[in-house]
Design a protein around this motif. Sequence first.
Motif, PDB file in Angstrom:
ATOM      1  N   PHE A  16     -12.235 131.957   6.126  1.00 19.41           N
ATOM      2  CA  PHE A  16     -11.159 131.012   6.431  1.00 19.41           C
ATOM      3  C   PHE A  16     -11.368 129.742   5.610  1.00 19.41           C
ATOM      4  CE2 PHE A  16     -11.656 133.500  10.347  1.00 19.41           C
ATOM      5  CZ  PHE A  16     -10.347 133.904  10.582  1.00 19.41           C
ATOM      6  N   SER A  17     -10.267 129.190   5.113  1.00 21.30           N
ATOM      7  CA  SER A  17     -10.342 127.905   4.412  1.00 21.30           C
ATOM      8  C   SER A  17     -10.431 126.786   5.437  1.00 21.30           C
ATOM      9  CB  SER A  17      -9.104 127.704   3.534  1.00 21.30           C
ATOM     10  OG  SER A  17      -9.034 128.690   2.534  1.00 21.30           O
ATOM     11  N   LEU A  18     -11.285 125.808   5.160  1.00 23.12           N
ATOM     12  CA  LEU A  18     -11.474 124.683   6.077  1.00 23.12           C
ATOM     13  C   LEU A  18     -10.788 123.435   5.536  1.00 23.12           C
ATOM     14  CD1 LEU A  18     -15.271 125.039   7.004  1.00 23.12           C
ATOM     15  CD2 LEU A  18     -13.298 125.824   8.320  1.00 23.12           C
ATOM     16  N   GLN A  22     -11.591 119.869   9.573  1.00 23.01           N
ATOM     17  CA  GLN A  22     -12.450 120.951  10.069  1.00 23.01           C
ATOM     18  C   GLN A  22     -13.853 120.857   9.477  1.00 23.01           C
ATOM     19  OE1 GLN A  22      -9.748 124.100   8.851  1.00 23.01           O
ATOM     20  NE2 GLN A  22      -9.364 124.676  10.988  1.00 23.01           N
ATOM     21  N   GLN A  23     -13.921 120.435   8.221  1.00 22.54           N
ATOM     22  CA  GLN A  23     -15.235 120.242   7.597  1.00 22.54           C
ATOM     23  C   GLN A  23     -16.027 119.153   8.326  1.00 22.54           C
ATOM     24  OE1 GLN A  23     -13.355 119.975   3.515  1.00 22.54           O
ATOM     25  NE2 GLN A  23     -15.318 120.866   2.923  1.00 22.54           N
ATOM     26  N   GLN A  24     -15.328 118.094   8.688  1.00 19.76           N
ATOM     27  CA  GLN A  24     -15.988 117.001   9.411  1.00 19.76           C
ATOM     28  C   GLN A  24     -16.458 117.458  10.787  1.00 19.76           C
ATOM     29  OE1 GLN A  24     -12.966 113.961   9.393  1.00 19.76           O
ATOM     30  NE2 GLN A  24     -13.480 113.229   7.327  1.00 19.76           N
ATOM     31  N   LEU A  25     -15.606 118.219  11.485  1.00 20.03           N
ATOM     32  CA  LEU A  25     -15.958 118.713  12.813  1.00 20.03           C
ATOM     33  C   LEU A  25     -17.156 119.661  12.770  1.00 20.03           C
ATOM     34  CD1 LEU A  25     -12.387 119.376  14.298  1.00 20.03           C
ATOM     35  CD2 LEU A  25     -14.018 117.644  15.071  1.00 20.03           C
ATOM     36  N   GLU A  26     -17.212 120.480  11.728  1.00 20.68           N
ATOM     37  CA  GLU A  26     -18.300 121.458  11.607  1.00 20.68           C
ATOM     38  C   GLU A  26     -19.492 120.890  10.822  1.00 20.68           C
ATOM     39  OE1 GLU A  26     -17.547 125.454  10.906  1.00 20.68           O
ATOM     40  OE2 GLU A  26     -15.693 125.523  12.069  1.00 20.68           O
ATOM     41  N   LYS A  27     -19.361 119.631  10.407  1.00 21.29           N
ATOM     42  CA  LYS A  27     -20.436 118.958   9.682  1.00 21.29           C
ATOM     43  C   LYS A  27     -20.903 119.763   8.467  1.00 21.29           C
ATOM     44  CE  LYS A  27     -22.000 116.589  13.846  1.00 21.29           C
ATOM     45  NZ  LYS A  27     -23.096 116.384  14.817  1.00 21.29           N
ATOM     46  N   THR A  28     -19.916 120.123   7.634  1.00 16.56           N
ATOM     47  CA  THR A  28     -20.213 120.896   6.435  1.00 16.56           C
ATOM     48  C   THR A  28     -19.344 120.414   5.283  1.00 16.56           C
ATOM     49  OG1 THR A  28     -20.266 123.126   5.479  1.00 16.56           O
ATOM     50  CG2 THR A  28     -18.529 122.674   7.066  1.00 16.56           C
ATOM     51  N   LYS A  31     -15.845 124.486   1.690  1.00 17.92           N
ATOM     52  CA  LYS A  31     -14.406 124.589   1.933  1.00 17.92           C
ATOM     53  C   LYS A  31     -14.011 125.937   2.527  1.00 17.92           C
ATOM     54  CE  LYS A  31     -13.109 121.316  -1.699  1.00 17.92           C
ATOM     55  NZ  LYS A  31     -12.326 121.118  -2.943  1.00 17.92           N
ATOM     56  N   VAL A  32     -14.945 126.868   2.545  1.00 14.36           N
ATOM     57  CA  VAL A  32     -14.661 128.206   3.058  1.00 14.36           C
ATOM     58  C   VAL A  32     -15.700 128.589   4.106  1.00 14.36           C
ATOM     59  CG1 VAL A  32     -14.460 130.658   2.483  1.00 14.36           C
ATOM     60  CG2 VAL A  32     -13.570 128.939   0.907  1.00 14.36           C
ATOM     61  N   LYS A  33     -15.221 129.055   5.244  1.00 14.23           N
ATOM     62  CA  LYS A  33     -16.121 129.523   6.297  1.00 14.23           C
ATOM     63  C   LYS A  33     -16.120 131.044   6.326  1.00 14.23           C
ATOM     64  CE  LYS A  33     -17.021 129.420  11.254  1.00 14.23           C
ATOM     65  NZ  LYS A  33     -16.673 128.836  12.568  1.00 14.23           N
ATOM     66  N   VAL A  34     -17.304 131.635   6.309  1.00 17.31           N
ATOM     67  CA  VAL A  34     -17.428 133.091   6.419  1.00 17.31           C
ATOM     68  C   VAL A  34     -17.598 133.423   7.905  1.00 17.31           C
ATOM     69  CG1 VAL A  34     -18.707 135.144   5.720  1.00 17.31           C
ATOM     70  CG2 VAL A  34     -18.501 133.203   4.139  1.00 17.31           C
ATOM     71  N   THR A  68      -5.562 144.873  14.146  1.00 19.39           N
ATOM     72  CA  THR A  68      -4.529 144.622  13.131  1.00 19.39           C
ATOM     73  C   THR A  68      -3.787 143.306  13.337  1.00 19.39           C
ATOM     74  OG1 THR A  68      -2.593 145.723  14.152  1.00 19.39           O
ATOM     75  CG2 THR A  68      -4.149 147.129  12.953  1.00 19.39           C
ATOM     76  N   LEU A  69      -4.367 142.386  14.125  1.00 25.26           N
ATOM     77  CA  LEU A  69      -3.729 141.084  14.318  1.00 25.26           C
ATOM     78  C   LEU A  69      -3.944 140.173  13.111  1.00 25.26           C
ATOM     79  CD1 LEU A  69      -4.583 140.373  18.061  1.00 25.26           C
ATOM     80  CD2 LEU A  69      -2.430 141.182  17.102  1.00 25.26           C
ATOM     81  N   ILE A  70      -5.073 140.320  12.449  1.00 25.06           N
ATOM     82  CA  ILE A  70      -5.331 139.601  11.202  1.00 25.06           C
ATOM     83  C   ILE A  70      -5.909 140.583  10.187  1.00 25.06           C
ATOM     84  CG2 ILE A  70      -5.680 137.318  12.239  1.00 25.06           C
ATOM     85  CD1 ILE A  70      -8.695 137.768  12.058  1.00 25.06           C
ATOM     86  N   LYS A  71      -5.676 140.306   8.916  1.00 24.54           N
ATOM     87  CA  LYS A  71      -6.173 141.203   7.863  1.00 24.54           C
ATOM     88  C   LYS A  71      -7.541 140.741   7.371  1.00 24.54           C
ATOM     89  CE  LYS A  71      -1.795 142.923   6.061  1.00 24.54           C
ATOM     90  NZ  LYS A  71      -0.933 143.065   4.863  1.00 24.54           N
ATOM     91  N   PRO A  72      -8.426 141.690   7.086  1.00 25.27           N
ATOM     92  CA  PRO A  72      -9.720 141.299   6.522  1.00 25.27           C
ATOM     93  C   PRO A  72      -9.565 140.725   5.124  1.00 25.27           C
ATOM     94  CG  PRO A  72      -9.525 143.706   6.640  1.00 25.27           C
ATOM     95  CD  PRO A  72      -8.298 143.132   7.267  1.00 25.27           C
ATOM     96  N   THR A  73     -10.484 139.856   4.746  1.00 31.54           N
ATOM     97  CA  THR A  73     -10.519 139.351   3.370  1.00 31.54           C
ATOM     98  C   THR A  73     -10.917 140.475   2.427  1.00 31.54           C
ATOM     99  OG1 THR A  73     -11.146 137.175   4.220  1.00 31.54           O
ATOM    100  CG2 THR A  73     -11.516 137.584   1.871  1.00 31.54           C
ATOM    101  N   SER A  74     -11.844 141.302   2.882  1.00 35.12           N
ATOM    102  CA  SER A  74     -12.211 142.525   2.158  1.00 35.12           C
ATOM    103  C   SER A  74     -12.783 143.515   3.156  1.00 35.12           C
ATOM    104  CB  SER A  74     -13.223 142.234   1.039  1.00 35.12           C
ATOM    105  OG  SER A  74     -14.445 141.755   1.582  1.00 35.12           O
ATOM    106  N   GLY A  75     -12.948 144.760   2.706  1.00 34.97           N
ATOM    107  CA  GLY A  75     -13.393 145.814   3.605  1.00 34.97           C
ATOM    108  C   GLY A  75     -12.234 146.309   4.450  1.00 34.97           C
ATOM    109  N   THR A  76     -12.505 147.289   5.282  1.00 35.36           N
ATOM    110  CA  THR A  76     -11.464 147.827   6.162  1.00 35.36           C
ATOM    111  C   THR A  76     -12.119 148.492   7.358  1.00 35.36           C
ATOM    112  OG1 THR A  76      -9.413 149.126   6.227  1.00 35.36           O
ATOM    113  CG2 THR A  76     -11.285 150.106   5.048  1.00 35.36           C
ATOM    114  N   ALA A  77     -11.326 149.193   8.145  1.00 34.71           N
ATOM    115  CA  ALA A  77     -11.847 149.956   9.287  1.00 34.71           C
ATOM    116  C   ALA A  77     -10.918 151.128   9.531  1.00 34.71           C
ATOM    117  CB  ALA A  77     -11.960 149.090  10.533  1.00 34.71           C
TER     118      ALA A  77
END
Length: 260
Positions: A16-18, A22-28, A31-34, A68-77
């Motif tokens: 997810f892009s921050l 959100q960066q301030q809240l997560e103290k990071t 720009k991208v959260k895994v 199937t509510l959100i799509k993966p960035t990569s990989g599948t199931a």
Amino acid sequence: MENKVILEALDLVKTFSLSRKQQQLEKTKTKVKVAVNHLSFQVYEGEIYGLLGPNGAGKTTTLRMLSTLIKPTSGTALVNGFDIIKESDKVRNNICFLTSELKFEDFFTPNYLFDFFAKLHGLSKEETFKNKEKLFTTLGINEFKEVKIGELSTGMKQKVAIAISLAHDPKIIIFDEPTNGLDVLTAKVVTDYLLELKKEGRTIIVSTHIFSLVEKICDRVGVIINGEMVLQEDVKTLTKEKNLEDIFFELYKEKVGEQQ
């Protein structure tokens, strides 16, 4: 006889892009959260599989991808042989997904909502009546079926949500924190019903942070920490010498220590 794999996560990744806030809240400064990091696991037909981890571990994100509510960035199931990306409609026909975030309008009744969602799933009137009768009776909803949602207790709302989620009689049941926020009596009704569904041959996946719930109802458990699967094992085998809580905190200390 070899266990049949009914659900398989294949190298799932979700980022997810921050925003700056959100960066301030997560103290990071990143720009991208895994949220989910190359997650792979298998679920066997007819078992209860637990995804165990702390808040923010990636459990809910994983279940949302599987549903199937959100799509993966990569990989599948693969869910009952259907790809969550290429065959999402077929996946949804095979599953139900229940989350504590599921909210119904206060002015509808359980009876109306069940019929509405059954119709969305294409059930006949006969199938709707049969499934509703079974679920409402088992979960103790009959007495409240014409009471508006807004007037029901938290526990009864959860029971109604479970009944509606199961309206189309799915093969695979995915529950995100099934006992979250429930009183002990309602929590027992829910967990007992999950065990009953297993006896009927359903496959159930639950995410939780509650060790005792996993030990009580799950056949196997996958431990997720910071979006990664750090352990996957049969619950009875795993807890022969140590309880699940001790095992988890040993893993957590080891994993978090590595990343510091």
